[in-house]
Motif scaffolding. Structure first.
Motif, PDB file in Angstrom:
ATOM      1  N   ALA A 288       0.721  -1.174   0.043  1.00 14.01           N
ATOM      2  CA  ALA A 288       0.097  -0.161   0.007  1.00 14.01           C
ATOM      3  C   ALA A 288       0.950   1.284  -0.140  1.00 14.01           C
ATOM      4  CB  ALA A 288      -0.949   0.001   1.401  1.00 14.01           C
ATOM      5  N   LEU A 289       0.967   1.835  -1.074  1.00 12.92           N
ATOM      6  CA  LEU A 289       2.036   3.173  -1.475  1.00 12.92           C
ATOM      7  C   LEU A 289       1.236   4.011  -1.747  1.00 12.92           C
ATOM      8  CD1 LEU A 289       4.816   0.750  -3.080  1.00 12.92           C
ATOM      9  CD2 LEU A 289       4.697   1.465  -0.571  1.00 12.92           C
TER      10      LEU A 289
ATOM     11  N   ASP B 123      14.295   4.130  -3.772  1.00  8.90           N
ATOM     12  CA  ASP B 123      15.116   5.325  -3.113  1.00  8.90           C
ATOM     13  C   ASP B 123      14.180   6.592  -2.904  1.00  8.90           C
ATOM     14  OD1 ASP B 123      16.934   7.271  -2.228  1.00  8.90           O
ATOM     15  OD2 ASP B 123      17.875   7.382  -4.213  1.00  8.90           O
ATOM     16  N   PRO B 124      13.210   6.276  -1.921  1.00  3.24           N
ATOM     17  CA  PRO B 124      12.148   7.401  -1.926  1.00  3.24           C
ATOM     18  C   PRO B 124      12.566   8.663  -1.270  1.00  3.24           C
ATOM     19  CG  PRO B 124      11.690   5.663  -0.205  1.00  3.24           C
ATOM     20  CD  PRO B 124      13.055   4.994  -1.163  1.00  3.24           C
ATOM     21  N   VAL B 125      13.685   8.665  -0.553  1.00  2.00           N
ATOM     22  CA  VAL B 125      13.890   9.847  -0.067  1.00  2.00           C
ATOM     23  C   VAL B 125      14.626  10.904  -1.121  1.00  2.00           C
ATOM     24  CG1 VAL B 125      15.743  10.984   1.684  1.00  2.00           C
ATOM     25  CG2 VAL B 125      14.696   8.653   2.193  1.00  2.00           C
ATOM     26  N   ASN B 126      15.283  10.307  -2.085  1.00  2.00           N
ATOM     27  CA  ASN B 126      15.788  11.326  -3.187  1.00  2.00           C
ATOM     28  C   ASN B 126      14.878  11.357  -4.439  1.00  2.00           C
ATOM     29  OD1 ASN B 126      18.264  11.876  -1.937  1.00  2.00           O
ATOM     30  ND2 ASN B 126      18.990   9.623  -2.229  1.00  2.00           N
ATOM     31  N   ASP B 127      13.913  10.424  -4.490  1.00  2.00           N
ATOM     32  CA  ASP B 127      13.228  10.253  -5.759  1.00  2.00           C
ATOM     33  C   ASP B 127      11.916  11.213  -5.303  1.00  2.00           C
ATOM     34  OD1 ASP B 127      14.787   9.083  -7.292  1.00  2.00           O
ATOM     35  OD2 ASP B 127      13.766   7.106  -7.038  1.00  2.00           O
ATOM     36  N   THR B 128      11.949  12.575  -5.509  1.00  2.00           N
ATOM     37  CA  THR B 128      10.987  13.376  -5.150  1.00  2.00           C
ATOM     38  C   THR B 128       9.644  13.322  -5.926  1.00  2.00           C
ATOM     39  OG1 THR B 128      11.859  15.280  -6.589  1.00  2.00           O
ATOM     40  CG2 THR B 128      12.603  15.071  -4.408  1.00  2.00           C
ATOM     41  N   PRO B 129       8.425  13.967  -5.734  1.00  2.00           N
ATOM     42  CA  PRO B 129       7.222  13.875  -6.540  1.00  2.00           C
ATOM     43  C   PRO B 129       7.797  14.357  -7.978  1.00  2.00           C
ATOM     44  CG  PRO B 129       6.689  14.478  -4.326  1.00  2.00           C
ATOM     45  CD  PRO B 129       8.262  14.332  -4.433  1.00  2.00           C
TER      46      PRO B 129
ATOM     47  N   GLN C 118       5.421   5.746   6.448  1.00  2.00           N
ATOM     48  CA  GLN C 118       6.122   4.575   6.237  1.00  2.00           C
ATOM     49  C   GLN C 118       7.559   5.035   6.511  1.00  2.00           C
ATOM     50  OE1 GLN C 118       4.917   3.491   2.374  1.00  2.00           O
ATOM     51  NE2 GLN C 118       3.464   1.773   3.334  1.00  2.00           N
ATOM     52  N   PRO C 119       8.767   4.067   7.024  1.00  2.00           N
ATOM     53  CA  PRO C 119      10.106   4.448   6.985  1.00  2.00           C
ATOM     54  C   PRO C 119      10.586   4.581   5.717  1.00  2.00           C
ATOM     55  CG  PRO C 119       9.510   1.832   7.525  1.00  2.00           C
ATOM     56  CD  PRO C 119       8.219   2.868   7.305  1.00  2.00           C
ATOM     57  N   ASP C 120      11.656   5.181   5.625  1.00  2.00           N
ATOM     58  CA  ASP C 120      12.607   5.343   4.631  1.00  2.00           C
ATOM     59  C   ASP C 120      12.718   4.265   3.801  1.00  2.00           C
ATOM     60  OD1 ASP C 120      12.312   8.128   5.219  1.00  2.00           O
ATOM     61  OD2 ASP C 120      14.672   8.334   5.847  1.00  2.00           O
TER      62      ASP C 120
ATOM     63  N   ALA D 280      11.195   1.191   3.369  1.00  2.00           N
ATOM     64  CA  ALA D 280      10.003   0.746   3.226  1.00  2.00           C
ATOM     65  C   ALA D 280       9.871  -0.224   1.888  1.00  2.00           C
ATOM     66  CB  ALA D 280       8.693   1.430   3.299  1.00  2.00           C
ATOM     67  N   THR D 281      10.134   0.609   0.836  1.00  2.00           N
ATOM     68  CA  THR D 281      10.129  -0.091  -0.464  1.00  2.00           C
ATOM     69  C   THR D 281      11.403  -0.996  -1.030  1.00  2.00           C
ATOM     70  OG1 THR D 281      11.395   1.966  -1.414  1.00  2.00           O
ATOM     71  CG2 THR D 281       8.828   2.025  -1.632  1.00  2.00           C
ATOM     72  N   ARG D 282      12.278  -0.734  -0.036  1.00  2.00           N
ATOM     73  CA  ARG D 282      13.633  -1.516  -0.145  1.00  2.00           C
ATOM     74  C   ARG D 282      13.429  -3.161   0.279  1.00  2.00           C
ATOM     75  NH1 ARG D 282      16.369   3.030   0.541  1.00  2.00           N
ATOM     76  NH2 ARG D 282      16.863   2.547   2.695  1.00  2.00           N
ATOM     77  N   ARG D 283      12.452  -2.802   1.743  1.00  2.00           N
ATOM     78  CA  ARG D 283      12.152  -4.212   2.111  1.00  2.00           C
ATOM     79  C   ARG D 283      11.101  -4.846   1.435  1.00  2.00           C
ATOM     80  NH1 ARG D 283      10.601  -2.151   8.391  1.00  2.00           N
ATOM     81  NH2 ARG D 283      12.426  -1.437   9.197  1.00  2.00           N
ATOM     82  N   LEU D 284      10.161  -3.957   0.713  1.00  2.00           N
ATOM     83  CA  LEU D 284       9.170  -4.672  -0.216  1.00  2.00           C
ATOM     84  C   LEU D 284       9.991  -5.337  -1.358  1.00  2.00           C
ATOM     85  CD1 LEU D 284       6.295  -5.281  -1.193  1.00  2.00           C
ATOM     86  CD2 LEU D 284       6.639  -2.891  -2.400  1.00  2.00           C
ATOM     87  N   ALA D 285      11.194  -4.651  -1.790  1.00  2.00           N
ATOM     88  CA  ALA D 285      11.833  -5.454  -2.847  1.00  2.00           C
ATOM     89  C   ALA D 285      12.307  -6.689  -2.632  1.00  2.00           C
ATOM     90  CB  ALA D 285      12.951  -4.315  -3.486  1.00  2.00           C
TER      91      ALA D 285
END
Length: 230
Positions: free
Chosen positions: A52-53, A115-121, A147-149, A151-156
């Motif tokens: 859920a992103l 890399d959700p921290v650096n991949d801005t909208p 979600q934690p920074d 989160a998507t790496r954990r999903l991957a």
């Protein structure tokens, strides 16, 4: 897709259809027969890890939103210097072929940034234009604010990807894997690397749709598959 590319793809499909492995509707044997055709294909047959992103505009997006579709999923990050842009362009070419025919409304393409921290909208919004995606059935996702920074790496990692951080640039090194999720959230298979045939992935998606609709692969099979290139 230009005329020459379409002709080449149709010729490849014709050759595949002529082989004994694809002489009849594969039905329950689809995965085994794809293994015969594509050395970079891996059978999975397990529930896809749910998520859920949100998209670049902050709209919530879950895997379950696409339970009635085939999902083609990959993980990327925008500053990736090597495999991510190449994989994205390959998947964009596959999407263009699928969207050129009747399967468009049955297939959803999803990319998720690790890399959700650096991949801005803003960066995420530009990604489609940079790599040729059609946003009518493609979306790029990132973590939600709560979600934690990582989160998507954990999903991957739940999808089987592993990451190595390089000392020189802190870049995330990971393999290129294209995941195919069947209707109902079943992770059907993976196409590894960059050398797999675009046509084989398109054919696999087509057959998953056909199996789901309980169709027979007889005289109408060639018309359905070749229609995506017309």
């Amino acid at each position: 897709m230009n005329t020459l590319t379409r002709r080449a793809a149709l010729a490849a499909l014709a050759a595949a259809a002529a082989t004994p492995a694809l002489a009849n509707h594969p039905g329950e044997n689809l995965d085994a027969r794809m293994m015969e055709m594509e050395q970079y294909f891996q059978i999975i047959d397990a529930a896809a890890p749910p998520f859920a992103l949100q998209d670049a505009d902050g709209k919530p997006v879950s895997l379950s939103d696409f339970d009635d579709k085939i999902v083609v999923l990959n993980f990327i990050y925008a500053s990736c210097p090597d495999v991510c842009p190449l994989q994205s362009e390959k998947i964009a070419a596959i999407q263009a072929s699928i969207n050129d025919g009747p399967m468009k409304d049955r297939v959803q393409f999803i990319s998720i940034t690790t890399d959700p921290v650096n991949d801005t909208p803003e960066i995420l919004r530009d990604y489609a234009d940079l790599h040729g995606f059609d946003t009518s059935n493609w979306v790029i996702l990132t973590k939600t604010p709560d979600q934690p920074d990582d989160a998507t790496r954990r999903l991957a990692r739940n999808y089987g990807l592993e990451f190595t951080m390089t000392a020189e640039s802190s870049a995330m090194v990971h393999g290129a894997v294209t995941h195919v999720i069947d209707t109902g959230g079943r992770l059907a298979g993976k196409f590894h690397g960059m050398a797999f045939s675009n046509v084989n992935l398109i054919l696999y998606v087509s057959e998953l749709i056909s199996n789901g609709q309980h169709r027979q692969r007889e005289s109408g099979w060639w018309d359905r598959v070749s229609g995506i290139f017309q």
